[in-house]
Design a protein around this motif. Sequence first.
Motif, PDB file in Angstrom:
ATOM      1  N   ARG A  14       0.889  -0.951   0.184  1.00 19.71           N
ATOM      2  CA  ARG A  14      -0.167   0.610  -0.033  1.00 19.71           C
ATOM      3  C   ARG A  14       0.793   1.212   0.282  1.00 19.71           C
ATOM      4  O   ARG A  14       0.650   1.983  -0.676  1.00 19.71           O
ATOM      5  N   GLY A  15       2.204   1.079   0.789  1.00 21.68           N
ATOM      6  CA  GLY A  15       2.668   2.286   0.991  1.00 21.68           C
ATOM      7  C   GLY A  15       3.930   2.508  -0.195  1.00 21.68           C
ATOM      8  O   GLY A  15       3.831   4.338  -0.862  1.00 21.68           O
ATOM      9  N   ALA A  16       3.920   1.012  -1.038  1.00 20.16           N
ATOM     10  CA  ALA A  16       4.499   1.504  -2.690  1.00 20.16           C
ATOM     11  C   ALA A  16       3.424   2.447  -3.860  1.00 20.16           C
ATOM     12  O   ALA A  16       3.795   2.786  -4.570  1.00 20.16           O
ATOM     13  N   ILE A  17       2.459   1.782  -2.946  1.00 21.11           N
ATOM     14  CA  ILE A  17       1.121   1.918  -4.092  1.00 21.11           C
ATOM     15  C   ILE A  17       1.105   3.831  -4.022  1.00 21.11           C
ATOM     16  O   ILE A  17       1.026   4.588  -5.080  1.00 21.11           O
ATOM     17  N   GLU A  18       1.031   4.159  -3.432  1.00 20.43           N
ATOM     18  CA  GLU A  18       1.123   5.529  -3.324  1.00 20.43           C
ATOM     19  C   GLU A  18       2.032   6.228  -2.922  1.00 20.43           C
ATOM     20  O   GLU A  18       1.496   7.574  -3.668  1.00 20.43           O
ATOM     21  N   GLU A  19       3.096   5.910  -2.977  1.00 18.61           N
ATOM     22  CA  GLU A  19       4.220   7.100  -2.872  1.00 18.61           C
ATOM     23  C   GLU A  19       4.553   6.821  -4.596  1.00 18.61           C
ATOM     24  O   GLU A  19       4.665   8.109  -4.631  1.00 18.61           O
TER      25      GLU A  19
END
Length: 747
Positions: A229-234
């Motif tokens: 999720r963090g990689a997606i939003e970044e």
Amino acid sequence: MSALRVLAALGVVVVFAAWGEAGHEIPYYPSFYPQEITLGFAESASVPRLFAKNAIHAYVGPLSAPKGAAKLAWVHSLRGFVVLTFNPSSRAFADARDRCAAAARLGAALATTKTEYVVHPYPVTPWHDDYVHHGDLVETAKTRATVTAAAGPALKLRVRSGLAAPPAGPAWRTAEKEWDATLEEISLRALLREEATRLNGWIGPPWLKEGWFQAHALYARGVTEAGARGAIEETFTRRIRGAYASAAERVNLERRLVSLLTRGCERVPLGVALRREAVNDDYSEGVENVGYDGQEGLGSAVFFRTVKLKDFPWNGWLRVAAVARPTAAWNPIGGFSDETGGLLWSALGDAAVLPEPYGGGWLPNRVRAVEVSGPVEVPPDALVPEPATGALRPVAPGVVARQRVTYRVALSKFHDETKMSVADVVYPYVFAHRWSAKDRQVERATALPREWLAAVRVVKVDTEIRDFGDLQVFLDTPVVEVYLRHAAEPAEAPAIAPPWSAVPWQLLVLMEEAVTRGLAAFSEDEARRHGVPWLDLARDRKLGDALGAIAEGFERRAYVPEALRGLVSVEQARQRWAALRRFRRQHGHWLVTSGPYGLQKWSGDSIVLAVFRDLSYPNVVGSFDRYAFPLRAWVAGVERRGDRLELQVEAQTLTKFERAYKIVREPMRLPPPGEKARDTLVAHWTVVSAADEVVATGRAHEVQGGRLIVDLKGKLPPGAYRVLLAMVLNGNSMDTEVKVIPYRVAE
């Protein structure tokens, strides 16, 4: 054709000829073909009978082909996505590898099964403008879908209504209780309901129709692993804020985003569903010149701006049926939010820019971006709205904007006969900042322009002259600079915070006062939360009368909001309020816009719109004709000569005979340099390395020897590559075909 119809068809010529030289007509007809539009409502079961009786010219909504439908013509657009969504509570498929394997087994079966949708195992589809950037990944996904995965736990499959269950197999069985996964269609309109922003004359976000953006909307919420999720939003944030150094890096971000979204197989793409809509193609009673949108179909602004009746060169009475009666309130801030209301507003209100019907970019409508540049220091006479009040203040010294967009704004008259002014153009910025903290819908709809806007500056007001012999029309055209905190793609930047309002400033002020007094709320959610009516400028008579009393007081005071003092004089304010009140007395509603059509009358069964043919209106009959009959092109052959690829092209051609037409695919003749081309042909190309990284991307339109040239000289280091190619004819990138070509650069 009856005498009445002849007179109606000639009416606009007679009116305009009175201003022209004797014996001549003015070759300029403001607004669009129909003189009147009646919007009715019908369930799909009754539509074939309405078409058979020539009672309607078009049906805005999905329709199955009835028997004996020879008089109908059809348009196709993207309706939704068919996906497999895993139940996060399923213990049997808690592991991503098991989910991916089960989806692969089901996908392999669907690939060889006749379905009511198009099997497509990748999030970005041929109905997206950025499909060419993913062509190699689509090929890989299609190959993987044809290979049966290793055996695993049997999938308990729930199938949503509207989809047929796949044929029974040992790897799955249908179930309604204790299901492992759901086979479902996600409607594109439902998906984008919380992503799209429509407020007054603004539409967004700029990347609304792109495949990577819609993939984020469809898959991001279901991702369960925190790191993913963090990689997606970044990655998503970098893409939308322009945090990349080149076009190749941008495309890599988009490809990486799509990969991250589907890596865990919480939701898996299986196919796309298409919408079929019909128009009356009868020789005499039908319509022609029909434009539509590749994702919205007939329910788009381009439809009313192109369609014309076959019996009328212009004018005529257009009859359209929609699926459902409008349920949303009629106000330009938080209203017109249902499908029928959106269709109605597309004719009543002019947006600053319009979505490209068959692409992912934006069309100039009432504003035109003449330059996109930056970074640049913001000049001291530029203004910025205060966050809470919206009051326009001089920008702080030394502010540097990442991007500057310079617009020319096409002003015209409002339906109350007042002339638009700079005050109307800048007031939406004031409104957005003042009301974002008071209404959640306004907050969401204005989040992007408020975040991006650094300042706005009215440079000057030019005067354009349209000369028709004895008649000269003088048009005021403000030149406005909008400074942005972030940098967007040049094709996207003009849609972020354009200087435009579809309604006059005094109508916005009147609505603000009604909401402030607790008489109504802009949006449905706020109306429900406060227990007040949803603000409706036409159908709520009690509210209409209350607005009349407020407007009377404002006229008496010649009221000007603080943010516009210095832009609006006392006399101008008094004239504006008087004109608004006079309009309501004459028309029975407050819905004053500057759009091509005005609200004439309405009932529970229909809505009637009348054309507004004012000479100051900048768009005219024929302005959008190039978007009727979208044609396609294909790469028919590729020959490499040194560092160049020479493309042979096949394309559709349109042949018209009287009122019939035929579309044929044939080799396309490309005119040599210096000869004016009838069509615009562009090759979109992307080069991918052996490591699946995009190293170059661009567009080619050079023609030599009857072939389209993609010149890669100096763009690639030695190595093995794949070149992705797609042809775009006259801006049509919908339902495109991507050709993948192996390419090697020697040491």
